[in-house]
Write a protein that holds these residues in place. Structure first.
Motif, mmCIF file in Angstrom:
data_model
loop_
_atom_site.group_PDB
_atom_site.id
_atom_site.type_symbol
_atom_site.label_atom_id
_atom_site.label_comp_id
_atom_site.label_asym_id
_atom_site.label_seq_id
_atom_site.Cartn_x
_atom_site.Cartn_y
_atom_site.Cartn_z
ATOM 1 N N GLU A 9 0.416 10.375 -2.404
ATOM 2 C CA GLU A 9 0.683 9.326 -1.427
ATOM 3 C C GLU A 9 -0.548 8.443 -1.326
ATOM 4 O O GLU A 9 -1.670 8.943 -1.244
ATOM 5 C CB GLU A 9 1.007 9.937 -0.067
ATOM 6 N N VAL A 10 -0.339 7.109 -1.353
ATOM 7 C CA VAL A 10 -1.459 6.180 -1.317
ATOM 8 C C VAL A 10 -1.023 4.890 -0.629
ATOM 9 O O VAL A 10 0.154 4.521 -0.668
ATOM 10 C CB VAL A 10 -1.982 5.904 -2.754
ATOM 11 N N GLU A 11 -1.979 4.198 -0.002
ATOM 12 C CA GLU A 11 -1.699 2.913 0.629
ATOM 13 C C GLU A 11 -1.268 1.901 -0.428
ATOM 14 O O GLU A 11 -1.768 1.909 -1.551
ATOM 15 C CB GLU A 11 -2.952 2.383 1.340
ATOM 16 N N LYS A 12 -0.347 1.027 -0.050
ATOM 17 C CA LYS A 12 0.186 0.035 -0.980
ATOM 18 C C LYS A 12 -0.810 -1.092 -1.231
ATOM 19 O O LYS A 12 -1.470 -1.555 -0.321
ATOM 20 C CB LYS A 12 1.461 -0.594 -0.403
ATOM 21 N N THR A 34 8.697 3.751 -1.868
ATOM 22 C CA THR A 34 7.877 3.020 -0.916
ATOM 23 C C THR A 34 8.338 3.388 0.482
ATOM 24 O O THR A 34 9.527 3.343 0.777
ATOM 25 C CB THR A 34 8.048 1.503 -1.127
ATOM 26 N N THR A 35 7.395 3.760 1.311
ATOM 27 C CA THR A 35 7.704 4.072 2.700
ATOM 28 C C THR A 35 6.791 3.233 3.582
ATOM 29 O O THR A 35 5.672 3.625 3.864
ATOM 30 C CB THR A 35 7.501 5.562 3.002
ATOM 31 N N SER A 37 4.055 1.207 4.417
ATOM 32 C CA SER A 37 2.808 0.722 3.825
ATOM 33 C C SER A 37 2.234 1.664 2.779
ATOM 34 O O SER A 37 1.083 1.528 2.390
ATOM 35 C CB SER A 37 1.773 0.502 4.926
ATOM 36 N N LYS A 38 3.052 2.630 2.303
ATOM 37 C CA LYS A 38 2.543 3.615 1.343
ATOM 38 C C LYS A 38 3.509 3.816 0.187
ATOM 39 O O LYS A 38 4.704 3.623 0.321
ATOM 40 C CB LYS A 38 2.326 4.970 2.020
ATOM 41 N N THR A 40 4.819 6.831 -2.280
ATOM 42 C CA THR A 40 4.907 8.285 -2.277
ATOM 43 C C THR A 40 5.607 8.727 -3.550
ATOM 44 O O THR A 40 6.547 8.093 -3.997
ATOM 45 C CB THR A 40 5.717 8.784 -1.057
#
Length: 66
Positions: A9-12, A34-35, A37-38, A40
């Motif tokens: 999981e990482v910030e977009k 995409t969830t 702002s991230k 996954t």
């Protein structure tokens, strides 16, 4: 749970989004969603790194940090 087993999981960001979409499209079994702002993935960090490295090599993509 070690980082090897945790879902990735990482910030977009735009550049990362393009690279992850290219990875998802070209490597079977890679699921990235995409969830908010991230980004996954069902894969672990190590598995995502391996998949992204393969795509970068296959498309001659090089990371440049200024």
């Amino acid at each position: 749970m070690s980082h090897r087993n945790k879902p990735f999981e990482v910030e977009k960001t735009f550049g990362l989004g393009v690279l992850l979409k290219l990875t998802k499209k070209n490597i079977q079994g890679v699921d990235i969603s995409t969830t908010g702002s991230k980004f996954t993935s069902s894969l672990s960090l190590d598995e995502v790194n391996t998949a992204v490295d393969r795509i970068m090599k296959a498309h001659n993509i090089r990371l440049k940090i200024k």
